[in-house]
Design a protein around this motif. Structure first.
Motif, PDB file in Angstrom:
ATOM      1  N   SER A  12      67.781  67.881  23.744  1.00  0.00           N
ATOM      2  CA  SER A  12      68.261  66.926  22.747  1.00  0.00           C
ATOM      3  C   SER A  12      68.752  67.718  21.549  1.00  0.00           C
ATOM      4  O   SER A  12      68.326  68.852  21.342  1.00  0.00           O
ATOM      5  N   GLN A  16      68.234  64.724  16.790  1.00  0.00           N
ATOM      6  CA  GLN A  16      67.440  63.751  17.564  1.00  0.00           C
ATOM      7  C   GLN A  16      65.959  64.116  17.536  1.00  0.00           C
ATOM      8  O   GLN A  16      65.103  63.242  17.398  1.00  0.00           O
ATOM      9  N   LEU A 134      62.428  61.607  24.465  1.00  0.00           N
ATOM     10  CA  LEU A 134      63.759  62.046  24.067  1.00  0.00           C
ATOM     11  C   LEU A 134      64.753  61.998  25.242  1.00  0.00           C
ATOM     12  O   LEU A 134      65.945  61.803  25.039  1.00  0.00           O
TER      13      LEU A 134
END
Length: 136
Positions: A12, A16, A134
């Motif tokens: 990610s 994020q 995530l």
């Protein structure tokens, strides 16, 4: 030297991952209910289900915020106060190395067989939960 030191590789962006570490609603999905705000000096609590050994409450205070790379806070529970530090490093637009440290355990806790292993196990588990969340 950190008492607990872990590294996680996230697929990610650093933004994020930062959001997952600092947004109260997202934190609840991979740690516990909380009233966290990434503001230096801000007090907060994490609240989990209490059990016979623990009241389920962690008191904290934000110590350092360098968005989106460093987040540090006090983590106080059951008379033990430690410092949690998350350090993020963007390796690409979709890969982030996350370094976690927990420092400041008392000598008594360090001497208690299993206490540090328990903390390490818990944070490894939280890190895996973060990674799964995530990736959704």
């Amino acid at each position: 030297m950190a008492d607990v030191s872990l590294d996680f590789q996230m697929t990610s962006s650093v933004e994020q991952v930062w959001k997952a570490l600092t947004d109260s609603n997202i934190l609840e999905k991979w740690i516990w209910k909380n009233d966290f705000k990434p503001v230096i000096g801000e007090a907060f609590q994490f609240r989990s289900e209490p059990n016979e050994w623990w009241d389920g409450i962690v008191d904290g205070e934000v110590l350092e915020v360098e968005e989106p790379y460093i987040l540090s806070y006090k983590w106080a529970s059951e008379g033990e106060t430690t410092i949690i530090t998350w350090t993020l490093k963007a390796e690409s637009e979709v890969a982030t190395r996350v370094h976690f440290e927990q420092t400041g355990f008392s000598e008594q806790t360090k001497a208690t067989k299993g206490a540090l292993e328990g903390a390490k196990y818990s944070w490894m588990n939280f890190g895996e939960q973060l990674k799964k969340m995530l990736e959704q």
